[in-house]
Enzyme design. Structure first.
Site, PDB file in Angstrom:
ATOM      1  N   ARG A   1       0.830  -1.213   0.000  1.00  0.00           N
ATOM      2  CA  ARG A   1       0.000   0.000   0.000  1.00  0.00           C
ATOM      3  C   ARG A   1       0.860   1.257   0.000  1.00  0.00           C
ATOM      4  NH1 ARG A   1      -3.326   2.573   4.347  1.00  0.00           N
ATOM      5  NH2 ARG A   1      -5.119   3.554   3.342  1.00  0.00           N
TER       6      ARG A   1
ATOM      7  N   HIS B   1       0.441   4.264  -2.665  1.00  0.00           N
ATOM      8  CA  HIS B   1       0.143   5.638  -2.257  1.00  0.00           C
ATOM      9  C   HIS B   1       1.275   6.602  -2.633  1.00  0.00           C
ATOM     10  CE1 HIS B   1      -3.453   5.228   0.643  1.00  0.00           C
ATOM     11  NE2 HIS B   1      -3.443   4.208  -0.208  1.00  0.00           N
TER      12      HIS B   1
ATOM     13  N   GLY C   1       4.195  10.765  -8.690  1.00  0.00           N
ATOM     14  CA  GLY C   1       4.941   9.639  -9.249  1.00  0.00           C
ATOM     15  C   GLY C   1       5.692   8.894  -8.170  1.00  0.00           C
TER      16      GLY C   1
ATOM     17  N   ASP D   1       8.354   8.587  -6.313  1.00  0.00           N
ATOM     18  CA  ASP D   1       9.528   9.391  -5.950  1.00  0.00           C
ATOM     19  C   ASP D   1       9.805   9.405  -4.454  1.00  0.00           C
ATOM     20  OD1 ASP D   1       7.380  10.873  -5.067  1.00  0.00           O
ATOM     21  OD2 ASP D   1       8.137  12.796  -5.824  1.00  0.00           O
TER      22      ASP D   1
ATOM     23  N   ASN E   1      -3.801   8.768   4.124  1.00  0.00           N
ATOM     24  CA  ASN E   1      -2.602   8.234   4.784  1.00  0.00           C
ATOM     25  C   ASN E   1      -2.620   8.360   6.299  1.00  0.00           C
ATOM     26  OD1 ASN E   1      -1.565   7.751   2.207  1.00  0.00           O
ATOM     27  ND2 ASN E   1      -0.514   9.721   2.115  1.00  0.00           N
TER      28      ASN E   1
ATOM     29  N   PRO F   1      -7.073   6.938  -4.976  1.00  0.00           N
ATOM     30  CA  PRO F   1      -8.449   6.416  -5.004  1.00  0.00           C
ATOM     31  C   PRO F   1      -8.957   6.095  -3.600  1.00  0.00           C
ATOM     32  CG  PRO F   1      -7.121   5.382  -6.708  1.00  0.00           C
ATOM     33  CD  PRO F   1      -6.166   6.150  -5.840  1.00  0.00           C
TER      34      PRO F   1
ATOM     35  N   HIS G   1      -5.711  -6.350  -2.576  1.00  0.00           N
ATOM     36  CA  HIS G   1      -6.540  -6.518  -1.387  1.00  0.00           C
ATOM     37  C   HIS G   1      -6.702  -7.987  -1.011  1.00  0.00           C
ATOM     38  CE1 HIS G   1      -8.574  -2.290  -1.852  1.00  0.00           C
ATOM     39  NE2 HIS G   1      -7.333  -2.240  -1.398  1.00  0.00           N
TER      40      HIS G   1
END
Length: 335
Positions: free
Chosen positions: A70, A74, A80, A82, A102, A171, A201
């Protein structure tokens, strides 16, 4: 596991190092794209070090496999791939850790820190935090019983975070399939990637607040989601009673094989036992439902396609060449 993941690199010798030096001097564009052999000479033990770090983390906390996967997702959906998600807040910048998707949710930062510390000892100032996340997520899936894929490397770390981007671009489980697909396509992914990457998931947990509306007040109707399997509904209502203090209680995304990465997630959707509404909605569209049914029947096809989609995702906005930097500490930009 019925398969092995081979990507350990041979140790380099002085002759190879000299050859590499001249190659880089004569080819200024050589580092401007991702490569499967990027660290072969500069950090030959990279994959061993990362895998050991992930193995150690999973030995202490089996949930960490899903958390590392995850974390990669995220990160890549904001600025991007990074490693911007790893940056702490500063006096002049709000990090992504405090963004709604988050906050009190994304985990694994200490695992990446530990791997980075080991790599700084083995090959200082060489491996980016972004590449560590990419490799760690791959190893997390593999060690949970999932597929192994080759990870192209050579990413560099971003210089800033983007909290607004995290709030807007990641999302949400509350969004429609149409909106989620739009967020994927905005990143260069497609509807197949939506279905395939949703298969992540297979492992992990969700907090009650992300699906509680299905249990008590579906669509403001005052009743439970009629499409939800009755026995699953009763079980979830016990886990997540209709009270605010249960909002952060965890429920497995796949209650059948909770800690094993497999295709049972898709079988659950076919049988109407998907936990998140955004997951179960994949069965409400003819195109995505057909893919779900296929992956529910053919686990090896799912494994193959999952690896391909992960590589595709890991290329989103990757910084290479002289862009970005190699952070010494994944939580802060170099001085």
């Amino acid at each position: 596991m019925g398969h092995r993941c081979h990507d350990e690199k041979p140790s380099f010798n002085l002759r190879k190092l000299i050859q590499l030096f001249f190659f880089l001097m004569l080819s200024p564009l050589a580092l401007c794209q991702l490569s499967y052999k990027f660290y072969d000479y500069t950090c030959p033990n990279l994959t061993r070090i990362v895998r050991y770090g992930v193995m150690s983390a999973l030995a202490n906390d089996s949930r960490m496999a899903a958390s590392l996967l995850r974390l990669h997702f995220h990160d890549c959906f904001v600025n991007g791939c990074d490693a911007s998600v790893l940056l702490d807040d500063t006096s002049s910048m709000e990090g992504e850790k405090g963004a709604a998707p988050n906050r009190n949710s994304v985990r694994g930062f200490e695992v990446i820190d530990a791997i980075k510390a080991s790599l700084e000892k083995a090959c200082p100032y060489t491996v980016s935090c972004a590449d560590i996340i990419s490799l760690a997520s791959r190893d997390a899936v593999y060690l949970a019983g999932g597929p192994c894929w080759s990870v192209p490397l050579g990413r560099r770390d971003g210089l800033t975070a983007n909290k607004d981007g995290a709030n807007d671009d990641i999302p949400s489980p509350f969004e429609s399939l149409q909106n989620i697909t739009a967020k994927f396509t905005a990143k260069g992914l497609d509807i197949k990637d939506v279905v395939v990457l949703s298969g992540g998931h297979s492992i992990g947990f969700a907090q009650c607040f992300t699906f509680k509306q299905r249990l008590f007040d579906f669509g403001g109707s005052g009743i439970a989601d009629p499409a939800l399997d009755t026995s699953l509904l009763q079980s979830l209502q016990k886990t997540c009673p209709d009270q605010d203090d249960s909002d952060t209680t965890l429920a497995p995304l796949d209650p059948v094989t909770t800690n094993k990465f497999d295709n049972v997630y898709y079988k659950n959707l076919v049988s109407g036992t998907g936990l998140l509404q955004s997951d179960q909605d994949l069965m409400g569209d003819n195109q995505t439902a057909a893919m779900v049914v296929t992956y529910s029947k053919y686990p090896l096809l799912f494994f193959r396609d999952f690896g391909a989609s992960m590589v595709k995702m890991s290329n989103i906005g990757a910084l290479t060449g002289k862009d970005g930097q190699i952070r010494r500490n994944c939580r802060v930009v170099n001085n």
